[in-house]
Design a protein around this motif. Structure first.
Motif, mmCIF file in Angstrom:
data_model
loop_
_atom_site.group_PDB
_atom_site.id
_atom_site.type_symbol
_atom_site.label_atom_id
_atom_site.label_comp_id
_atom_site.label_asym_id
_atom_site.label_seq_id
_atom_site.Cartn_x
_atom_site.Cartn_y
_atom_site.Cartn_z
ATOM 1 N N UNK A 89 -31.400 -11.999 -6.225
ATOM 2 C CA UNK A 89 -30.559 -11.991 -7.207
ATOM 3 C C UNK A 89 -31.303 -11.690 -8.342
ATOM 4 N N UNK A 98 -29.568 -13.123 -11.910
ATOM 5 C CA UNK A 98 -29.905 -14.526 -12.285
ATOM 6 C C UNK A 98 -31.181 -14.601 -12.902
ATOM 7 N N UNK A 99 -32.234 -13.704 -12.744
ATOM 8 C CA UNK A 99 -33.564 -13.685 -13.133
ATOM 9 C C UNK A 99 -33.446 -12.972 -14.572
ATOM 10 N N UNK A 121 -23.202 -16.292 -12.702
ATOM 11 C CA UNK A 121 -22.573 -15.790 -11.376
ATOM 12 C C UNK A 121 -21.052 -15.193 -11.804
ATOM 13 N N UNK A 134 -30.745 -20.777 -12.545
ATOM 14 C CA UNK A 134 -30.269 -19.547 -13.133
ATOM 15 C C UNK A 134 -30.536 -19.468 -14.415
#
Lengths: 257, 257
Positions: A41, A44-45, A50, A231
């Motif tokens: 993902x 998110x980094x 989301x 997140x």
């Protein structure tokens, strides 16, 4: 420049990819980040929530669009030859956040539906044809392990960064990656050490991997785990951690000059 | 029983697979351990040293042997139908150590040589046709991530164990695995928590993954990292760690009865 980030699963590839992307953007580069791992993902980094990420069309759907627009069966080969610039990428496949444009391959929709080799071919074609201007940076977060190197997904990158933690299997993976990278013609393979718990950990890694060029290391930290759970991009995280990533980015820039 | 172990990269799949294999063997079961991850080292988690492991013929070479012996192009489908018992597996592909028979798929020999989908098909066929007697246990250590579930490699297992650590991405992977497993008809999906640093970690995981059946947890420990670095199986490691794995094994046996 085109950079791919790889390593054993769980070492921190995605965190490094996302943070580097944000740092290059902060410096004024135009950055394209590619999430090529069906199980990661990168959004998110980078700091994309989301709710925003869900609006993105996965890049694997590009195949249909390319076929439509070019009429060819392997339409995306043709598509990228005709539209080889980052700005040519259809907007629906990109999200922009804090100066980083994100493209995500997409995940596996159904069990037993087949392998993701066609998706990897898509990324390979994109990387082959993408013309990267002097101030542009492309960062690709690759699948865990070594299978993608068998498939040659990263064939056309300028440099490969291997993330390694102080553990036998992670070191073994780094050695294998180096060999496989050479096979597909990638000469510049750099190393980033992660999850270092003490100075001996770094010394151990340097002793085990003498043939690598080290860019720097990231210490083991509860704050990184916490940022991951919430997140939050480390580019927006604690400064003492950010400093470690800045050192890595500077070393990379210097070595690629 | 046939068990596959899966999860995000780096969570401890291979350690769990190797230790469980050793524990079932210690109890008198005949155990076949399958290393289906081109980037793992199940041998070392079972306690097999590199010098012995190097004598093993990778299972991917089975294709040629099967073609030779059956005359058929997809010879291994036929081969496993004709020789469906664990003891029928050609000896050159197996190493035995402490009562565990190991079969390793093999790694990727060359960069750009293609995907490992044919190797995964081989494992899939083997799992489909393998007749497992009442006292036999087959444990498969799968590739990191979810791609193998797309390929249906684990289609014929009795149970899937997902290893999960306290981290958002690891939890996300667990959810995806559950969905994909259902698609390919695996109903029994269990969870093992790993790298727990405090009781809150376990509570966090249980809250995030309420639909899973937990088998137990393994605490974060320097001793596990050390065993990995030295290539020692945890079955021969510190007793307080072994006890955690025994609890997991007992829970699994009870749930599968």
């Amino acid at each position: 420049m085109k950079i791919a980030i790889t390593g054993k699963g769980g070492v921190g590839k995605t965190t490094l990819a996302g943070t580097l992307a944000r740092l290059f953007a902060k410096e004024g580069h135009s950055v394209l980040a590619i999430d090529a791992d069906p199980d990661a993902n990168l959004a998110s980094a980078i700091g994309i929530g989301p709710e925003v990420f869900q609006t993105l069309t996965p890049f694997s759907k590009m195949k249909e669009l390319a076929k439509e627009r070019t009429g060819a069966e392997d339409g995306y080969g043709t598509f990228f030859r005709l539209n080889p610039k980052v700005d040519d990428l259809p907007e629906e496949f990109c999200i922009e956040h804090a100066g980083v444009k994100l493209l995500a391959m997409g995940t596996i929709d159904q069990g037993g539906s087949g392998c993701v080799c066609p998706e990897n071919t898509l990324i390979k074609r994109l990387m082959q044809h993408l013309l990267v201007e002097r101030d542009e940076v492309v960062i690709m977060d690759m699948e865990a392990g070594i299978e993608h190197l068998g498939r040659g997904t990263a064939e056309s990158v300028d440099a490969l960064i291997v993330v390694v933690e102080p553990g036998r299997r992670s070191i073994q993976t780094a050695h294998q990656i180096k060999g496989l990278a050479k096979d597909i013609g990638i000469e510049r393979v750099f190393l980033v050490a992660s999850k270092l718990q003490n100075p001996e950990d770094l010394a151990f890694l340097e002793a085990q991997l003498p043939e690598f060029s080290f860019l720097g290391g990231v210490g083991f930290s509860e704050a990184i785990k916490e940022a991951d759970m919430k997140g939050i991009s480390l580019a927006d995280g604690p400064l003492e951690i950010l400093a470690q990533f800045i050192t890595i980015k500077e070393a990379l820039t210097a070595k690629l000059k």
